[in-house]
Design a protein around this motif. Sequence first.
Motif, short mmCIF file in Angstrom:
data_model
loop_
_atom_site.label_atom_id
_atom_site.label_comp_id
_atom_site.label_asym_id
_atom_site.label_seq_id
_atom_site.Cartn_x
_atom_site.Cartn_y
_atom_site.Cartn_z
N PHE A 29 0.83 -1.19 0.00
CA PHE A 29 0.00 0.00 0.00
C PHE A 29 0.88 1.26 0.00
O PHE A 29 2.06 1.19 0.31
CB PHE A 29 -0.92 0.01 1.22
CG PHE A 29 -1.79 -1.20 1.33
CD1 PHE A 29 -1.51 -2.19 2.25
CD2 PHE A 29 -2.90 -1.36 0.52
CE1 PHE A 29 -2.31 -3.31 2.36
CE2 PHE A 29 -3.71 -2.47 0.62
CZ PHE A 29 -3.40 -3.47 1.54
N ARG A 30 0.28 2.38 -0.32
CA ARG A 30 1.03 3.65 -0.23
C ARG A 30 1.46 3.88 1.20
O ARG A 30 0.73 3.59 2.15
CB ARG A 30 0.16 4.82 -0.67
CG ARG A 30 -0.15 4.89 -2.15
CD ARG A 30 -0.67 6.27 -2.53
NE ARG A 30 -1.68 6.76 -1.65
CZ ARG A 30 -2.96 6.45 -1.76
NH1 ARG A 30 -3.36 5.63 -2.71
NH2 ARG A 30 -3.85 6.95 -0.92
N PHE A 31 2.67 4.38 1.36
CA PHE A 31 3.23 4.62 2.69
C PHE A 31 2.28 5.46 3.54
O PHE A 31 2.13 5.22 4.74
CB PHE A 31 4.57 5.33 2.56
CG PHE A 31 5.22 5.66 3.88
CD1 PHE A 31 5.15 6.94 4.42
CD2 PHE A 31 5.89 4.68 4.61
CE1 PHE A 31 5.73 7.24 5.63
CE2 PHE A 31 6.48 4.98 5.82
CZ PHE A 31 6.41 6.25 6.34
N SER A 32 1.62 6.41 2.94
CA SER A 32 0.76 7.33 3.68
C SER A 32 -0.42 6.61 4.34
O SER A 32 -1.04 7.14 5.27
CB SER A 32 0.23 8.42 2.76
OG SER A 32 -0.53 7.86 1.69
N MET A 33 -0.74 5.40 3.91
CA MET A 33 -1.88 4.67 4.46
C MET A 33 -1.53 3.93 5.74
O MET A 33 -2.41 3.51 6.49
CB MET A 33 -2.41 3.68 3.42
CG MET A 33 -2.90 4.34 2.14
SD MET A 33 -3.38 3.16 0.87
CE MET A 33 -4.88 2.49 1.60
N TYR A 34 -0.24 3.77 5.99
CA TYR A 34 0.21 2.97 7.13
C TYR A 34 0.28 3.79 8.41
O TYR A 34 0.68 4.94 8.40
CB TYR A 34 1.59 2.38 6.86
CG TYR A 34 1.60 1.26 5.85
CD1 TYR A 34 1.82 1.52 4.51
CD2 TYR A 34 1.41 -0.06 6.26
CE1 TYR A 34 1.84 0.50 3.58
CE2 TYR A 34 1.44 -1.09 5.33
CZ TYR A 34 1.65 -0.80 3.99
OH TYR A 34 1.69 -1.81 3.08
N THR A 54 -0.44 7.97 13.24
CA THR A 54 -1.40 7.34 12.34
C THR A 54 -1.24 7.85 10.91
O THR A 54 -0.49 8.80 10.64
CB THR A 54 -2.83 7.60 12.81
OG1 THR A 54 -3.12 8.99 12.61
CG2 THR A 54 -3.03 7.22 14.27
N SER A 55 -2.02 7.27 10.03
CA SER A 55 -2.02 7.73 8.64
C SER A 55 -2.50 9.18 8.55
O SER A 55 -2.12 9.90 7.63
CB SER A 55 -2.90 6.82 7.78
OG SER A 55 -4.21 6.79 8.31
N GLY A 56 -3.28 9.59 9.53
CA GLY A 56 -3.75 10.97 9.58
C GLY A 56 -2.88 11.88 10.43
O GLY A 56 -3.29 12.99 10.78
N LEU A 102 -4.30 -2.60 8.39
CA LEU A 102 -5.19 -3.77 8.32
C LEU A 102 -4.42 -4.97 8.90
O LEU A 102 -4.01 -4.94 10.05
CB LEU A 102 -5.63 -4.00 6.88
CG LEU A 102 -6.43 -2.87 6.24
CD1 LEU A 102 -6.77 -3.19 4.80
CD2 LEU A 102 -7.68 -2.57 7.05
N THR A 103 -4.22 -6.02 8.13
CA THR A 103 -3.52 -7.20 8.65
C THR A 103 -2.01 -7.14 8.40
O THR A 103 -1.28 -8.03 8.82
CB THR A 103 -4.08 -8.48 8.03
OG1 THR A 103 -3.93 -8.39 6.61
CG2 THR A 103 -5.54 -8.67 8.38
N ALA A 104 -1.56 -6.12 7.71
CA ALA A 104 -0.12 -5.98 7.44
C ALA A 104 0.58 -5.41 8.67
O ALA A 104 0.13 -4.41 9.24
CB ALA A 104 0.10 -5.06 6.26
#
Length: 117
Positions: A29-34, A54-56, A102-104
């Motif tokens: 996924f995009r780094f920003s999502m992690y 967080t991603s935010g 998520l599960t990652a």
Amino acid sequence: QVQLVESGGGLVQPGGSLRLSCAASGSIFRFSMYNMGWYRQAPGKQRELVATITSGSVTNYADSVKGRFTISRDNRKNTVYLQMNSLKPEDTAVYFCRQSYLTADYWGQGTQVTVSS
């Protein structure tokens, strides 16, 4: 495959500063999502949370580092940072970077931080 590479550790005197970096690559996924985090493990102790972001870009800190450490992220560089000021001998540990979504759930190999005179 996912790689998290920490850097910036070393030996510093009490009261000093260090800046840790964790560069991520190979993520699905995009780094920003992690969500990203820093954890540490001192000899003979369990691994503990130091700080998360967080991603935010909402941050959370362990009570022991509040006011001294700052976590930040640069999504353009796929990197998370930990600025550590006013270091104490009890901050001595191996510091690990963590990436999750998520599960990652991935961990880096760690970087040693030693605070000693």
